[in-house]
Design a protein around this motif. Structure first.
Motif, PDB file in Angstrom:
ATOM      1  N   THR A  94      29.064  64.292  19.570  1.00 49.30           N
ATOM      2  CA  THR A  94      29.814  63.996  18.352  1.00 49.30           C
ATOM      3  C   THR A  94      31.321  63.953  18.643  1.00 49.30           C
ATOM      4  OG1 THR A  94      30.273  64.774  16.102  1.00 49.30           O
ATOM      5  CG2 THR A  94      29.931  66.441  17.760  1.00 49.30           C
ATOM      6  N   GLY A  95      32.090  63.426  17.682  1.00 40.66           N
ATOM      7  CA  GLY A  95      33.541  63.455  17.824  1.00 40.66           C
ATOM      8  C   GLY A  95      34.228  62.119  17.605  1.00 40.66           C
ATOM      9  N   PHE A  96      33.450  61.081  17.369  1.00 41.45           N
ATOM     10  CA  PHE A  96      34.025  59.756  17.170  1.00 41.45           C
ATOM     11  C   PHE A  96      34.090  59.453  15.677  1.00 41.45           C
ATOM     12  CE2 PHE A  96      32.221  59.854  21.396  1.00 41.45           C
ATOM     13  CZ  PHE A  96      33.251  59.333  22.161  1.00 41.45           C
ATOM     14  N   GLN A  97      35.276  59.100  15.186  1.00 35.48           N
ATOM     15  CA  GLN A  97      35.525  58.935  13.756  1.00 35.48           C
ATOM     16  C   GLN A  97      34.959  57.617  13.221  1.00 35.48           C
ATOM     17  OE1 GLN A  97      36.951  61.156  11.793  1.00 35.48           O
ATOM     18  NE2 GLN A  97      37.776  62.606  13.292  1.00 35.48           N
ATOM     19  N   ARG A  98      34.565  57.648  11.959  1.00 36.53           N
ATOM     20  CA  ARG A  98      34.197  56.413  11.267  1.00 36.53           C
ATOM     21  C   ARG A  98      35.448  55.583  11.007  1.00 36.53           C
ATOM     22  NH1 ARG A  98      29.106  55.876   9.233  1.00 36.53           N
ATOM     23  NH2 ARG A  98      27.824  57.767   9.185  1.00 36.53           N
ATOM     24  N   THR A  99      35.269  54.282  10.973  1.00 40.27           N
ATOM     25  CA  THR A  99      36.390  53.399  10.647  1.00 40.27           C
ATOM     26  C   THR A  99      36.593  53.369   9.138  1.00 40.27           C
ATOM     27  OG1 THR A  99      35.041  51.422  10.396  1.00 40.27           O
ATOM     28  CG2 THR A  99      35.777  51.976  12.630  1.00 40.27           C
ATOM     29  N   SER A 100      37.688  52.760   8.707  1.00 40.70           N
ATOM     30  CA  SER A 100      37.958  52.633   7.274  1.00 40.70           C
ATOM     31  C   SER A 100      36.890  51.804   6.576  1.00 40.70           C
ATOM     32  CB  SER A 100      39.336  52.000   7.057  1.00 40.70           C
ATOM     33  OG  SER A 100      39.399  50.734   7.710  1.00 40.70           O
ATOM     34  N   ALA A 101      36.205  50.969   7.354  1.00 41.86           N
ATOM     35  CA  ALA A 101      35.128  50.146   6.789  1.00 41.86           C
ATOM     36  C   ALA A 101      33.790  50.884   6.767  1.00 41.86           C
ATOM     37  CB  ALA A 101      34.986  48.854   7.584  1.00 41.86           C
ATOM     38  N   GLY A 102      33.786  52.136   7.248  1.00 44.51           N
ATOM     39  CA  GLY A 102      32.560  52.931   7.236  1.00 44.51           C
ATOM     40  C   GLY A 102      31.723  52.809   8.480  1.00 44.51           C
ATOM     41  N   GLU A 103      32.148  52.014   9.446  1.00 49.12           N
ATOM     42  CA  GLU A 103      31.393  51.883  10.692  1.00 49.12           C
ATOM     43  C   GLU A 103      31.530  53.162  11.529  1.00 49.12           C
ATOM     44  OE1 GLU A 103      33.118  48.488  12.508  1.00 49.12           O
ATOM     45  OE2 GLU A 103      31.825  47.067  11.458  1.00 49.12           O
ATOM     46  N   HIS A 104      30.425  53.561  12.154  1.00 50.46           N
ATOM     47  CA  HIS A 104      30.454  54.753  12.997  1.00 50.46           C
ATOM     48  C   HIS A 104      30.126  54.331  14.425  1.00 50.46           C
ATOM     49  CE1 HIS A 104      29.481  59.331  13.314  1.00 50.46           C
ATOM     50  NE2 HIS A 104      30.560  58.977  13.966  1.00 50.46           N
ATOM     51  N   ASN A 105      31.169  54.029  15.176  1.00 44.87           N
ATOM     52  CA  ASN A 105      31.010  53.543  16.536  1.00 44.87           C
ATOM     53  C   ASN A 105      31.562  54.550  17.537  1.00 44.87           C
ATOM     54  OD1 ASN A 105      30.098  51.281  15.265  1.00 44.87           O
ATOM     55  ND2 ASN A 105      31.340  49.850  16.433  1.00 44.87           N
ATOM     56  N   VAL A 106      31.040  54.474  18.740  1.00 44.17           N
ATOM     57  CA  VAL A 106      31.611  55.220  19.868  1.00 44.17           C
ATOM     58  C   VAL A 106      32.555  54.267  20.586  1.00 44.17           C
ATOM     59  CG1 VAL A 106      31.102  56.366  22.057  1.00 44.17           C
ATOM     60  CG2 VAL A 106      29.572  56.681  20.094  1.00 44.17           C
ATOM     61  N   THR A 107      33.820  54.605  20.595  1.00 47.08           N
ATOM     62  CA  THR A 107      34.830  53.728  21.184  1.00 47.08           C
ATOM     63  C   THR A 107      35.611  54.468  22.256  1.00 47.08           C
ATOM     64  OG1 THR A 107      36.418  54.342  19.465  1.00 47.08           O
ATOM     65  CG2 THR A 107      35.071  52.397  19.055  1.00 47.08           C
ATOM     66  N   MET A 108      35.834  53.766  23.359  1.00 49.10           N
ATOM     67  CA  MET A 108      36.599  54.318  24.487  1.00 49.10           C
ATOM     68  C   MET A 108      36.932  53.157  25.411  1.00 49.10           C
ATOM     69  SD  MET A 108      35.369  57.267  27.175  1.00 49.10           S
ATOM     70  CE  MET A 108      36.116  57.269  28.821  1.00 49.10           C
ATOM     71  N   ASP A 109      38.159  53.081  25.915  1.00 44.51           N
ATOM     72  CA  ASP A 109      38.666  51.929  26.669  1.00 44.51           C
ATOM     73  C   ASP A 109      38.184  50.647  25.997  1.00 44.51           C
ATOM     74  OD1 ASP A 109      36.017  51.552  28.317  1.00 44.51           O
ATOM     75  OD2 ASP A 109      36.682  53.536  28.973  1.00 44.51           O
ATOM     76  N   ASP A 110      37.476  49.760  26.687  1.00 42.65           N
ATOM     77  CA  ASP A 110      36.976  48.568  26.008  1.00 42.65           C
ATOM     78  C   ASP A 110      35.479  48.666  25.713  1.00 42.65           C
ATOM     79  OD1 ASP A 110      36.542  48.515  28.726  1.00 42.65           O
ATOM     80  OD2 ASP A 110      36.851  46.360  28.955  1.00 42.65           O
ATOM     81  N   PHE A 111      34.994  49.907  25.594  1.00 37.52           N
ATOM     82  CA  PHE A 111      33.606  50.185  25.195  1.00 37.52           C
ATOM     83  C   PHE A 111      33.581  50.438  23.692  1.00 37.52           C
ATOM     84  CE2 PHE A 111      30.280  53.256  24.221  1.00 37.52           C
ATOM     85  CZ  PHE A 111      29.164  52.704  24.829  1.00 37.52           C
ATOM     86  N   ASN A 112      32.661  49.777  23.001  1.00 37.22           N
ATOM     87  CA  ASN A 112      32.573  49.931  21.550  1.00 37.22           C
ATOM     88  C   ASN A 112      31.157  49.577  21.107  1.00 37.22           C
ATOM     89  OD1 ASN A 112      32.821  49.926  18.793  1.00 37.22           O
ATOM     90  ND2 ASN A 112      34.592  48.577  18.705  1.00 37.22           N
ATOM     91  N   LEU A 113      30.353  50.614  20.864  1.00 46.48           N
ATOM     92  CA  LEU A 113      28.972  50.401  20.421  1.00 46.48           C
ATOM     93  C   LEU A 113      28.668  51.320  19.241  1.00 46.48           C
ATOM     94  CD1 LEU A 113      26.788  50.140  23.678  1.00 46.48           C
ATOM     95  CD2 LEU A 113      27.576  48.301  22.189  1.00 46.48           C
ATOM     96  N   PRO A 114      27.753  50.920  18.367  1.00 49.22           N
ATOM     97  CA  PRO A 114      27.413  51.761  17.208  1.00 49.22           C
ATOM     98  C   PRO A 114      26.555  52.954  17.596  1.00 49.22           C
ATOM     99  CG  PRO A 114      26.051  49.789  17.226  1.00 49.22           C
ATOM    100  CD  PRO A 114      27.065  49.618  18.330  1.00 49.22           C
ATOM    101  N   TRP A 115      26.733  54.051  16.829  1.00 46.34           N
ATOM    102  CA  TRP A 115      25.827  55.191  16.952  1.00 46.34           C
ATOM    103  C   TRP A 115      24.427  54.761  16.557  1.00 46.34           C
ATOM    104  CZ3 TRP A 115      26.249  59.800  19.094  1.00 46.34           C
ATOM    105  CH2 TRP A 115      27.491  60.385  19.252  1.00 46.34           C
ATOM    106  N   ASP A 116      23.450  55.464  17.105  1.00 41.75           N
ATOM    107  CA  ASP A 116      22.084  55.284  16.628  1.00 41.75           C
ATOM    108  C   ASP A 116      21.994  55.765  15.180  1.00 41.75           C
ATOM    109  OD1 ASP A 116      22.315  58.009  16.837  1.00 41.75           O
ATOM    110  OD2 ASP A 116      20.814  58.267  18.371  1.00 41.75           O
ATOM    111  N   GLU A 117      21.039  55.268  14.491  1.00 46.25           N
ATOM    112  CA  GLU A 117      20.770  55.708  13.120  1.00 46.25           C
ATOM    113  C   GLU A 117      19.277  56.000  13.018  1.00 46.25           C
ATOM    114  OE1 GLU A 117      22.933  56.290  10.846  1.00 46.25           O
ATOM    115  OE2 GLU A 117      24.735  55.321  11.659  1.00 46.25           O
ATOM    116  N   TYR A 118      18.951  57.106  12.319  1.00 44.46           N
ATOM    117  CA  TYR A 118      17.529  57.412  12.158  1.00 44.46           C
ATOM    118  C   TYR A 118      16.839  56.279  11.416  1.00 44.46           C
ATOM    119  CZ  TYR A 118      13.148  59.333  10.645  1.00 44.46           C
ATOM    120  OH  TYR A 118      11.808  59.508  10.401  1.00 44.46           O
ATOM    121  N   ASP A 119      15.700  55.869  11.940  1.00 44.47           N
ATOM    122  CA  ASP A 119      14.957  54.749  11.378  1.00 44.47           C
ATOM    123  C   ASP A 119      13.503  55.182  11.203  1.00 44.47           C
ATOM    124  OD1 ASP A 119      13.612  52.258  10.955  1.00 44.47           O
ATOM    125  OD2 ASP A 119      15.299  51.239  11.892  1.00 44.47           O
TER     126      ASP A 119
END
Length: 393
Positions: A257-282
Motif C-alpha cells: 500500500t501507499g500509492f494515492q488515488r488520483t483526483s479522478a478516483g483512479e488507484h494506480n501504482v506509479t513510479m518512474d514511467d511505470f503506471n498500472l492499476p491496482w487489482d480489484e476484487y472481482d
C-alpha cells in the motif's frame, strides 16, 4: 516443474515423506478426539511457502473419502480469503467426494450454524491468521472472535497459523491470544519448517527474513538457480516480469500500500514511467493471478496471499523509507493509504504497542509478497533513498 495453475500448489500427488507423516499425525489426533466430550484443536504453524495448504487439502480429501476411516464424519473447510476460496471451490470439481458447498467463509459458517443449530465433527481452517478477532457488524459477524466461535461448533478443529501473515488489526493475532483461546481445550501444535515454494538457497531466504524486519544486509553471493535482482526502475522490473510471463506464465507485479488515488478516483501504482492499476476484487471464479489480463495490473496481499507465482516483482511502496542514521528500513504509517489495516482493536490500547504493531503489520505484508516467487524475485522501492541503498548491497 513450472507452476501453471493456482491449483498446482494443492498437488497432493507429490507429498514428501515428511508431509505424509504430518498428515498421519493429524489424522491420529482427529481419531483420538472425535470420541471425547471436549472440543480439541490442532494448530499447524509455518511461514509462507511451508506447505500448510497442501497438508490441509490432503487431510480434507481423506476426511471426505467415502471408503476411508472418517467416512461417517461430518466435516467442513473454511477460509477467510475470497481468492483462495475460489481455488478451493474449483478444486472440489476435480475430486469425486468434494462439493463446492464444502468450502465456505467463516462468517457464513458461523451464522448459518447458529441459525440452523448445526454442528460438525471436524472443521478445517486455512489461513487462521485471517480470522476476525473483533466484531465486524458490517459483514454480519457480531461475536467477539471467529476461532472461539468455530471451536464451539466442532468436536475437532484443525487450524493453520502464521503470525507473520497478520495483515490487519481487525484480524489481529499474537501467540498470547491464540494460547489463551485454545487453553481450555486439548490442543497440539504441529510446526512446519521446510520451505517448499521458493526454490532458492537458504542465504536468499535469510536475506528476505532480515529485510522484512528492517535490516539491510549484503545480498548473497551464491544465488544458485534462483533469479534475484534489485531494480532502479519499476518499468524495467515490469519488462522482465512481462518477459517471464510470456515464457512460462504466472509471473506478476505486486506492491504494498501507499500509492494515492488520483483526483479522478483512479488507484494506480506509479513510479518512474511505470503506471498500472491496482487489482480489484472481482466475483468471477478465476483467481486474480490466473487471469491473463492481470499481467497489466498490480497485485496486493488481498489477491496474492496464499498463491504461488513462478516469478514475482515486488514494489515497496512509499511507506517504506530508509533511515540513514540506523541503516534500516522504517515504515511511515502516515503514508499508508489503506487505513483499513489500522482499525481499532479492543486488545490494542497501549500507544507504544500500537505504533510498533503498525511497523510489524507492514513488514508482514512485505514478507508475504516477497515469498510468492518459486523461481525468481525482483525488487524495487518507491522511496529514492531506500532504492539507492538496496542497489548498493
Amino acid at each position: 516443474m513450472l507452476n501453471n495453475s493456482a491449483l498446482t500448489k494443492f498437488n497432493v500427488a507429490e507429498l514428501t515423506p515428511e508431509q505424509i507423516q504430518q498428515i498421519a499425525q493429524l489424522e491420529n489426533f482427529i481419531g483420538q478426539h472425535l470420541v471425547q466430550d471436549s472440543p480439541a484443536v490442532a494448530i499447524i504453524e509455518g511461514e509462507a511457502g511451508a506447505g500448510k495448504s497442501v497438508i490441509l487439502t490432503k487431510l480434507f480429501q481423506d476426511l471426505k473419502d467415502q471408503n476411508g476411516k472418517f467416512a461417517q464424519t461430518n466435516s467442513i473447510f473454511t477460509v477467510n480469503h475470497p481468492e483462495l476460496l475460489k481455488v478451493y471451490q474449483e478444486l472440489a470439481k476435480e475430486q469425486p467426494n468434494l462439493r463446492k458447498a464444502d468450502y465456505v467463509r467463516p462468517t457464513s459458517l458461523i451464522n448459518n450454524a447458529y441459525k440452523t443449530d448445526k454442528t460438525y465433527d471436524i472443521i478445517l481452517i486455512d489461513e487462521g491468521h485471517l480470522l476476525l478477532s473483533k466484531p465486524e457488524p458490517y459483514i454480519k459477524f457480531t461475536q467477539i472472535n471467529q476461532l472461539e466461535e468455530l471451536i464451539k461448533l466442532a468436536k475437532v478443529v484443525i487450524v493453520v497459523f502464521d503470525f507473520k501473515q497478520v495483515m490487519q488489526t481487525k484480524m489481529y493475532w499474537d501467540r498470547e491470544m491464540l494460547t489463551r483461546i485454545v487453553a481450555p481445550y486439548p490442543h497440539e501444535f504441529l510446526h512446519l519448517d521446510t520451505q517448499y515454494r521458493m526454490q532458492a538457497p537458504q542465504a536468499i531466504l535469510d536475506w528476505i527474513n532480515t529485510l522484512t524486519t528492517g535490516e539491510i544486509h549484503p545480498r548473497p553471493a551464491d544465488l544458485g538457480t534462483y533469479d534475484f535482482k534489485i531494480f532502479d526502475r519499476a518499468a524495467a522490473l515490469y519488462a522482465l516480469i512481462q518477459q517471464k510471463n510470456a515464457e512460462v506464465g504466472l509471473s506478476r507485479v505486486v506492491a504494498t500500500t501507499g500509492f494515492q488515488r488520483t483526483s479522478a478516483g483512479e488507484h494506480n501504482v506509479t513510479m518512474d514511467d511505470f503506471n498500472l492499476p491496482w487489482d480489484e476484487y472481482d466475483v468471477q471464479p478465476t483467481p486474480w493471478a490466473e487471469r491473463p489480463e492481470s499481467i497489466n495490473e498490480v497485485g496486493s496481499i488481498y489477491t496474492i496471499q496464499g498463491f504461488d507465482l513462478n516469478y514475482v516483482g515486488v514494489i515497496l511502496g512509499p511507506p517504506f523509507e530508509y533511515d540513514a542514521t540506523t541503516d534500516r528500513i522504517v515504515v511511515n504509517p502516515d503514508k499508508v493509504t489503506h487505513t483499513e489495516i489500522y482499525k481499532r482493536h479492543p486488545e490494542l490500547t497501549d500507544p507504544a504497542n500500537i505504533e510498533m504493531l503498525k511497523q510489524t503489520i507492514m513488514f508482514n505484508v512485505l514478507d508475504v509478497l516477497m515469498k510468492r516467487g518459486i523461481y525468481g524475485l525482483y525488487i524495487t522501492a518507491a522511496d529514492d533513498a531506500l532504492r539507492a541503498r538496496l542497489l548498493e548491497v
